[in-house]
Write a protein that holds these residues in place. Structure first.
Motif, PDB file in Angstrom:
ATOM      1  N   ARG A   1       0.834  -1.213   0.000  1.00 55.70           N
ATOM      2  CA  ARG A   1       0.000   0.000   0.000  1.00 55.70           C
ATOM      3  C   ARG A   1       0.859   1.249   0.000  1.00 55.70           C
ATOM      4  O   ARG A   1       0.516   2.243  -0.633  1.00 55.70           O
ATOM      5  CB  ARG A   1      -0.934  -0.003   1.199  1.00 55.70           C
ATOM      6  N   LEU A   2       1.982   1.200   0.695  1.00 54.78           N
ATOM      7  CA  LEU A   2       2.889   2.340   0.728  1.00 54.78           C
ATOM      8  C   LEU A   2       3.489   2.591  -0.653  1.00 54.78           C
ATOM      9  O   LEU A   2       3.589   3.735  -1.101  1.00 54.78           O
ATOM     10  CB  LEU A   2       4.001   2.088   1.756  1.00 54.78           C
ATOM     11  N   LEU A   3       3.861   1.532  -1.347  1.00 54.36           N
ATOM     12  CA  LEU A   3       4.437   1.676  -2.682  1.00 54.36           C
ATOM     13  C   LEU A   3       3.403   2.111  -3.717  1.00 54.36           C
ATOM     14  O   LEU A   3       3.749   2.706  -4.737  1.00 54.36           O
ATOM     15  CB  LEU A   3       5.093   0.367  -3.115  1.00 54.36           C
ATOM     16  N   ALA A   4       2.136   1.825  -3.466  1.00 55.59           N
ATOM     17  CA  ALA A   4       1.075   2.202  -4.400  1.00 55.59           C
ATOM     18  C   ALA A   4       0.547   3.617  -4.154  1.00 55.59           C
ATOM     19  O   ALA A   4      -0.270   4.109  -4.936  1.00 55.59           O
ATOM     20  CB  ALA A   4      -0.070   1.201  -4.303  1.00 55.59           C
ATOM     21  N   MET A   5       1.046   4.288  -3.132  1.00 52.59           N
ATOM     22  CA  MET A   5       0.567   5.634  -2.809  1.00 52.59           C
ATOM     23  C   MET A   5       0.995   6.646  -3.866  1.00 52.59           C
ATOM     24  O   MET A   5       2.026   6.501  -4.507  1.00 52.59           O
ATOM     25  CB  MET A   5       1.132   6.101  -1.456  1.00 52.59           C
ATOM     26  N   ASP A   6       0.203   7.689  -3.988  1.00 55.08           N
ATOM     27  CA  ASP A   6       0.558   8.822  -4.832  1.00 55.08           C
ATOM     28  C   ASP A   6       1.740   9.553  -4.193  1.00 55.08           C
ATOM     29  O   ASP A   6       1.835   9.652  -2.968  1.00 55.08           O
ATOM     30  CB  ASP A   6      -0.652   9.747  -4.956  1.00 55.08           C
ATOM     31  N   TYR A   7       2.647  10.060  -5.016  1.00 53.02           N
ATOM     32  CA  TYR A   7       3.847  10.695  -4.471  1.00 53.02           C
ATOM     33  C   TYR A   7       3.511  11.926  -3.633  1.00 53.02           C
ATOM     34  O   TYR A   7       4.149  12.181  -2.623  1.00 53.02           O
ATOM     35  CB  TYR A   7       4.822  11.087  -5.581  1.00 53.02           C
ATOM     36  N   GLY A   8       2.484  12.653  -4.013  1.00 55.21           N
ATOM     37  CA  GLY A   8       2.088  13.832  -3.243  1.00 55.21           C
ATOM     38  C   GLY A   8       1.644  13.464  -1.836  1.00 55.21           C
ATOM     39  O   GLY A   8       1.988  14.142  -0.857  1.00 55.21           O
ATOM     40  N   ALA A   9       0.892  12.384  -1.728  1.00 52.87           N
ATOM     41  CA  ALA A   9       0.459  11.914  -0.405  1.00 52.87           C
ATOM     42  C   ALA A   9       1.644  11.368   0.376  1.00 52.87           C
ATOM     43  O   ALA A   9       1.724  11.549   1.600  1.00 52.87           O
ATOM     44  CB  ALA A   9      -0.614  10.847  -0.551  1.00 52.87           C
ATOM     45  N   TYR A  10       2.567  10.718  -0.327  1.00 51.90           N
ATOM     46  CA  TYR A  10       3.751  10.169   0.346  1.00 51.90           C
ATOM     47  C   TYR A  10       4.646  11.281   0.881  1.00 51.90           C
ATOM     48  O   TYR A  10       5.165  11.194   1.987  1.00 51.90           O
ATOM     49  CB  TYR A  10       4.538   9.282  -0.618  1.00 51.90           C
ATOM     50  N   ALA A  11       4.811  12.341   0.097  1.00 51.70           N
ATOM     51  CA  ALA A  11       5.710  13.427   0.496  1.00 51.70           C
ATOM     52  C   ALA A  11       5.136  14.280   1.619  1.00 51.70           C
ATOM     53  O   ALA A  11       5.867  15.045   2.261  1.00 51.70           O
ATOM     54  CB  ALA A  11       6.031  14.295  -0.715  1.00 51.70           C
ATOM     55  N   ALA A  12       3.849  14.159   1.891  1.00 45.86           N
ATOM     56  CA  ALA A  12       3.213  14.977   2.925  1.00 45.86           C
ATOM     57  C   ALA A  12       3.660  14.586   4.333  1.00 45.86           C
ATOM     58  O   ALA A  12       3.596  15.404   5.252  1.00 45.86           O
ATOM     59  CB  ALA A  12       1.695  14.875   2.814  1.00 45.86           C
ATOM     60  N   ARG A  13       4.137  13.373   4.510  1.00 45.21           N
ATOM     61  CA  ARG A  13       4.570  12.907   5.830  1.00 45.21           C
ATOM     62  C   ARG A  13       6.036  12.522   5.773  1.00 45.21           C
ATOM     63  O   ARG A  13       6.582  12.240   4.716  1.00 45.21           O
ATOM     64  CB  ARG A  13       3.736  11.705   6.262  1.00 45.21           C
TER      65      ARG A  13
END
Length: 93
Positions: A36-48
């Motif tokens: 699920r972490l690898l499938a996240m959008d980069y914008g959502a990933y970069a927020a945290r």
């Protein structure tokens, strides 16, 4: 001697079985979290921060595994208590 040997075999089966199930569940939880972490959008990933994600994957999967271990311990102790109650009932008659 027979009951002691039986108790030892049952205890060994419990230890091996519960350890296998706990580790398998922990592995599956970690794999699903990482997928699920690898499938996240980069914008959502970069927020945290990456530490937050590490805490979720490592910490939360550890807590779930410990809860499963506590469940196995509770179930095994309940079975032992039921066996002792049955033996005491048989002895009292």
């Amino acid at each position: 001697i027979g009951f002691i040997s039986l108790k030892t075999v049952v205890w060994l089966a419990y230890v091996i079985g519960s350890a296998w199930v706990r580790e398998r569940v922990a592995h599956d939880i970690r794999c699903r979290m990482l997928d699920r972490l690898l499938a996240m959008d980069y914008g959502a990933y970069a927020a945290r921060s990456s530490g937050d994600y590490f805490n979720v994957v490592a910490g939360e999967s550890w807590r779930a595994t410990e809860a499963l271990g506590a469940f196995f311990t509770m179930m095994s102790r309940s079975v032992v208590a039921l066996v002792f109650i049955a033996l005491l009932a048989l002895l009292s008659w």
